[in-house]
Design a protein around this motif. Structure first.
Motif, PDB file in Angstrom:
ATOM      1  N   ASN A  66      24.528   4.916 -72.284  1.00 30.19           N
ATOM      2  CA  ASN A  66      25.699   4.192 -72.771  1.00 30.19           C
ATOM      3  C   ASN A  66      26.535   5.027 -73.728  1.00 30.19           C
ATOM      4  OD1 ASN A  66      25.183   1.985 -71.199  1.00 30.19           O
ATOM      5  ND2 ASN A  66      24.352   0.718 -72.844  1.00 30.19           N
ATOM      6  N   ALA A  87      33.740  -3.769 -78.187  1.00 31.84           N
ATOM      7  CA  ALA A  87      32.477  -4.485 -78.344  1.00 31.84           C
ATOM      8  C   ALA A  87      32.125  -5.262 -77.083  1.00 31.84           C
ATOM      9  CB  ALA A  87      32.558  -5.429 -79.543  1.00 31.84           C
ATOM     10  N   ARG A  88      33.135  -5.795 -76.402  1.00 32.89           N
ATOM     11  CA  ARG A  88      32.887  -6.513 -75.151  1.00 32.89           C
ATOM     12  C   ARG A  88      32.323  -5.562 -74.092  1.00 32.89           C
ATOM     13  NH1 ARG A  88      38.651  -9.519 -75.752  1.00 32.89           N
ATOM     14  NH2 ARG A  88      37.951 -11.307 -77.004  1.00 32.89           N
ATOM     15  N   ASP A  90      30.656  -2.794 -74.765  1.00 36.80           N
ATOM     16  CA  ASP A  90      29.317  -2.414 -75.209  1.00 36.80           C
ATOM     17  C   ASP A  90      28.302  -3.506 -74.897  1.00 36.80           C
ATOM     18  OD1 ASP A  90      30.368  -0.063 -76.193  1.00 36.80           O
ATOM     19  OD2 ASP A  90      30.390  -0.713 -78.284  1.00 36.80           O
ATOM     20  N   GLU A  91      28.684  -4.750 -75.111  1.00 40.48           N
ATOM     21  CA  GLU A  91      27.780  -5.878 -74.857  1.00 40.48           C
ATOM     22  C   GLU A  91      27.328  -5.884 -73.398  1.00 40.48           C
ATOM     23  OE1 GLU A  91      27.697 -10.706 -75.558  1.00 40.48           O
ATOM     24  OE2 GLU A  91      29.597  -9.740 -75.071  1.00 40.48           O
ATOM     25  N   VAL A  92      28.284  -5.724 -72.506  1.00 42.50           N
ATOM     26  CA  VAL A  92      27.980  -5.745 -71.070  1.00 42.50           C
ATOM     27  C   VAL A  92      27.116  -4.537 -70.695  1.00 42.50           C
ATOM     28  CG1 VAL A  92      28.985  -5.554 -68.768  1.00 42.50           C
ATOM     29  CG2 VAL A  92      30.004  -7.097 -70.456  1.00 42.50           C
ATOM     30  N   ASP A  94      25.163  -2.752 -72.594  1.00 44.24           N
ATOM     31  CA  ASP A  94      23.823  -2.869 -73.167  1.00 44.24           C
ATOM     32  C   ASP A  94      22.980  -3.887 -72.398  1.00 44.24           C
ATOM     33  OD1 ASP A  94      24.411  -0.979 -75.074  1.00 44.24           O
ATOM     34  OD2 ASP A  94      24.826  -2.426 -76.675  1.00 44.24           O
ATOM     35  N   ALA A  95      23.609  -4.957 -71.931  1.00 43.81           N
ATOM     36  CA  ALA A  95      22.880  -5.949 -71.133  1.00 43.81           C
ATOM     37  C   ALA A  95      22.377  -5.323 -69.834  1.00 43.81           C
ATOM     38  CB  ALA A  95      23.778  -7.141 -70.826  1.00 43.81           C
ATOM     39  N   ASP A  98      19.464  -3.158 -70.611  1.00 41.80           N
ATOM     40  CA  ASP A  98      18.244  -3.939 -70.885  1.00 41.80           C
ATOM     41  C   ASP A  98      17.525  -4.318 -69.593  1.00 41.80           C
ATOM     42  OD1 ASP A  98      18.614  -3.859 -73.599  1.00 41.80           O
ATOM     43  OD2 ASP A  98      19.461  -5.884 -73.757  1.00 41.80           O
ATOM     44  N   TYR A 130      20.138 -12.399 -66.209  1.00 35.78           N
ATOM     45  CA  TYR A 130      21.182 -11.410 -66.528  1.00 35.78           C
ATOM     46  C   TYR A 130      22.347 -11.506 -65.551  1.00 35.78           C
ATOM     47  CZ  TYR A 130      18.776  -9.046 -70.344  1.00 35.78           C
ATOM     48  OH  TYR A 130      18.204  -8.745 -71.553  1.00 35.78           O
ATOM     49  N   MET A 137      30.178 -13.924 -68.695  1.00 33.16           N
ATOM     50  CA  MET A 137      31.047 -13.056 -69.500  1.00 33.16           C
ATOM     51  C   MET A 137      32.297 -12.681 -68.712  1.00 33.16           C
ATOM     52  SD  MET A 137      28.282 -10.464 -71.204  1.00 33.16           S
ATOM     53  CE  MET A 137      26.935 -11.071 -72.238  1.00 33.16           C
TER      54      MET A 137
END
Length: 205
Positions: A66, A87-88, A90-92, A94-95, A98, A130, A137
């Motif tokens: 990432n 941030a949006r 990054d959130e996606v 990072d998900a 994961d 997920y 999202m």
């Protein structure tokens, strides 16, 4: 422009594919070093965390997929400058990282019955979760893209992940899993796949 060298496995998909796509779409020159999977055991110790991808920037090695996505996204204009859209993204990303980590952890399972049981549990639990949450999202953010109503590295990261799930290459992960639980993500996947730059990239590889 810095001299770039991206090192990852010699196949489509996985953690190195989104940076390859971003650099190609952005027209940024880079050396695409593709490692045969059969050579990995000999090269593993060379990598900072015994993992790929890595990106060499004028000879300096940067790891973590990432981090690489954000860097190449900034080079190519495929990563937002404003903090909230960033941030949006990054959130996606990072998900996706994961859930990818959970799937990758099953690759070393030797017993076929055990692999089947583990992956079936993943499909009914974490992967389904997920898919559904990342789809939510997408819908909340307009239904087309994950940030700024335009293509970003987050879209490329999700595209690669969903493409892999639908590929049939993962034993005991049904090809229609995403179609059943996240049809909007499938529509997103098909839309990104049809992007002229994506079509051109895969035609050349």
């Amino acid at each position: 422009m810095p001299e770039l060298k991206l090192t990852y496995f010699d196949f489509h998909g996985g953690r190195g594919e989104a940076p390859r796509l971003a650099l190609s779409l952005g027209g940024v020159p880079f050396e695409d070093r593709r490692i045969p999977v059969s050579s990995w055991a000999d090269l593993r110790e060379e990598m900072p965390f015994h993992a790929v991808p890595i990106l060499e920037i004028d000879g300096e090695v940067i790891s973590q997929s990432n981090t690489i996505c954000r860097y190449v996204g900034k080079l190519t204009g495929l990563y937002p400058k404003d903090p909230l859209p960033a941030a949006r993204c990054d959130e996606v990303m990072d998900a996706v990282e994961d859930i990818s980590t959970q799937v990758v952890s099953t690759f070393g399972t030797q017993d076929d019955a055990e692999k089947r049981a583990v992956r079936e549990r993943l499909c009914e639990g974490p992967i389904r979760l997920y898919l559904e949450r990342i789809q939510e999202m997408l819908v909340i953010r307009g239904g087309e893209y994950f940030a700024e109503d335009r293509l970003t590295v987050a879209d490329l990261k999700v595209f690669v992940w969903v493409r892999t799930i639908r590929s049939g290459r993962l034993d005991y992960v049904p090809e229609d899993l995403a179609d059943n639980y996240a049809p909007r993500l499938v529509a997103h996947n098909d839309r990104i796949k049809a992007h002229p730059g994506i079509v051109s990239y895969y035609a050349g590889h």
